[in-house]
Design an enzyme around this catalytic site. Structure first.
Site, PDB file in Angstrom:
ATOM      1  N   ARG A  52      -8.822  47.982  41.139  1.00 24.73           N
ATOM      2  CA  ARG A  52      -7.501  48.402  41.788  1.00 24.73           C
ATOM      3  C   ARG A  52      -7.551  49.905  41.600  1.00 24.73           C
ATOM      4  NH1 ARG A  52      -1.859  46.704  39.401  1.00 24.73           N
ATOM      5  NH2 ARG A  52      -2.436  47.803  37.930  1.00 24.73           N
ATOM      6  N   ARG A 101      -2.826  77.555  45.526  1.00 23.75           N
ATOM      7  CA  ARG A 101      -2.103  76.409  45.398  1.00 23.75           C
ATOM      8  C   ARG A 101      -1.930  76.203  46.913  1.00 23.75           C
ATOM      9  NH1 ARG A 101       3.036  74.374  42.894  1.00 23.75           N
ATOM     10  NH2 ARG A 101       3.851  73.295  44.574  1.00 23.75           N
ATOM     11  N   HIS A 103      -0.890  72.585  49.842  1.00 23.55           N
ATOM     12  CA  HIS A 103      -0.730  71.008  49.965  1.00 23.55           C
ATOM     13  C   HIS A 103      -1.876  70.713  50.516  1.00 23.55           C
ATOM     14  CE1 HIS A 103       3.444  71.888  49.044  1.00 23.55           C
ATOM     15  NE2 HIS A 103       3.888  70.875  49.242  1.00 23.55           N
ATOM     16  N   GLU A 181      10.011  44.497  44.077  1.00 21.26           N
ATOM     17  CA  GLU A 181       9.408  44.451  42.884  1.00 21.26           C
ATOM     18  C   GLU A 181      10.202  45.237  41.622  1.00 21.26           C
ATOM     19  OE1 GLU A 181       5.812  46.508  42.607  1.00 21.26           O
ATOM     20  OE2 GLU A 181       6.342  48.460  43.271  1.00 21.26           O
ATOM     21  N   LEU A 205       3.231  47.121  44.382  1.00 13.49           N
ATOM     22  CA  LEU A 205       1.926  47.077  43.822  1.00 13.49           C
ATOM     23  C   LEU A 205       1.190  45.581  43.734  1.00 13.49           C
ATOM     24  CD1 LEU A 205      -0.104  49.179  42.432  1.00 13.49           C
ATOM     25  CD2 LEU A 205       0.944  48.216  40.409  1.00 13.49           C
TER      26      LEU A 205
HETATM   27  N1  PMP Z   1       4.569  47.282  40.161  1.00 14.68           N
HETATM   28  C1  PMP Z   1       4.650  48.649  39.463  1.00 14.68           C
HETATM   29  C2  PMP Z   1       5.529  49.411  40.242  1.00 14.68           C
HETATM   30  C3  PMP Z   1       4.252  48.759  38.261  1.00 14.68           C
HETATM   31  O1  PMP Z   1       4.275  50.090  37.773  1.00 14.68           O
HETATM   32  C4  PMP Z   1       3.398  47.775  37.522  1.00 14.68           C
HETATM   33  C5  PMP Z   1       2.633  48.027  36.322  1.00 14.68           C
HETATM   34  N2  PMP Z   1       1.633  48.637  36.234  1.00 14.68           N
HETATM   35  C6  PMP Z   1       3.293  46.456  38.353  1.00 14.68           C
HETATM   36  C7  PMP Z   1       3.946  46.235  39.665  1.00 14.68           C
HETATM   37  C8  PMP Z   1       2.452  45.186  37.705  1.00 14.68           C
HETATM   38  O2  PMP Z   1       1.193  45.555  37.541  1.00 14.68           O
HETATM   39  P1  PMP Z   1       0.255  45.073  36.814  1.00 14.68           P
HETATM   40  O3  PMP Z   1       0.719  43.452  36.495  1.00 14.68           O
HETATM   41  O4  PMP Z   1      -1.078  45.425  37.376  1.00 14.68           O
HETATM   42  O5  PMP Z   1       0.372  45.927  35.337  1.00 14.68           O
END
Ligand code: PMP
Length: 288
Positions: A52, A101, A103, A181, A205
């Protein structure tokens, strides 16, 4: 004694590790990171975290400074140098520093790599004994690329502040009426015996723990699907679980001050937590 950290190829006491004030991580939040947990000094699902990290680096156009074996070597060495029974390991890679500096980043910068570990107490408990938690729903104010594990965490930090001020444990983020999430976790709900989690998209994520829960459900014939989850469905669900590397799989028993299901830990969560614990130990003894 100061903890040992890794910085750009060197092993240093934490108080001697220095990064330039021109580092783009500091100036712009221009970088990505990973978090791995080690149980009894065995990193858990390390391959998946390294993969990842590689994906995040590709997405933001930072050249991966190490190959898989080198990452593994450095992380394992740091774990052994700090000798904590259980630890979380943070890997930060910024685009590097340039004294102008701008962007528009110059090409060919040397990425800054910083890795540190900290002791965790969490895993002294079996997964099934982890305490349940509470959550509130919040509008997702973060950027549109939650699939990249960016070090620019201001959105999550401001949201987490609201969570703590509300006396809650986690915020469940909602975008366009749909559940995305947690501020630092993925979400699962249970409705009529079926486990559901939002489909992956640019806002979410790809949690390593999320993937692990999928594996467990498939292995034990628990029905699991990826589907849109509305705010209504969330409020009426029988169980809510939050997953992350550092907090494993946690049951939510209160949402916005109201009971989730019967207001206690759900039966399906208990099952999956037992499997989680069992295979967690198997996996780390096999070195994955
Ligand atoms: N979503 C976010 C925004 C996170 O910060 C995390 C924690 N890393 C997760 C989901 C869960 O991911 P993982 O199971 O890989 O820790």
């Amino acid at each position: 004694m100061a903890r040992t950290v890794y910085l750009n190829g060197e092993w240093l006491p934490a108080d001697q590790a220095k990064v330039s004030v021109f580092d783009r991580g500091f100036l712009f939040g221009d970088g990505v990171y990973e978090v791995v947990v080690a149980y009894e000094r065995h990193p858990f699902r390390l391959e998946q975290h390294i993969a990842r990290l590689a994906k995040s680096l590709v997405e933001v156009g930072i050249e991966n400074p190490m190959g898989v074996h080198e990452w593994r070597f450095v992380i394992e060495r740091l774990i052994s140098m700090n000798a904590d029974h259980h630890s979380s390991i943070y890997i930060q890679v910024s685009r590097g520093s340039s004294e102008t500096r701008t962007h528009n980043y110059p090409v060919g910068l040397e990425p800054t790599v910083f890795i540190c570990s900290q002791k965790i107490a969490l895993s002294t408990k079996a997964t099934v004994d982890l305490p349940p938690c509470s959550a509130i729903t919040l509008q997702d104010i973060r950027w549109d690329r939650g699939d990249i594990k960016s070090i620019s965490l201001l959105g999550s930090i401001l949201l987490k502040k609201q969570v703590f001020e509300a006396g809650s444990d986690e915020g469940i983020l909602v975008r366009n009426g749909l559940v995305a999430e947690g501020t630092a976790s993925n979400i699962f709900i249970v409705v009529d015996g079926v486990v559901k989690t939002p489909k992956l998209n640019d806002w979410i994520l790809t949690g390593v723990t999320r993937e692990y829960v999928f594996e467990l459900c498939r292995r034990y014939d628990i029905q699991i699907i990826e589907a849109d989850i509305s705010l209504n469905e969330l409020s009426e669900s029988d169980e809510i679980w939050l997953t992350s590397t550092t907090s494993e799989i946690r049951p939510v028993i209160s949402l916005n001050g109201m009971s989730v299901g019967e207001g206690c830990v759900g039966s399906l969560w208990k099952k999956v937590a037992v499997y989680y614990e069992r295979h967690k130990s198997e996996l780390f003894t096999c070195g994955s």
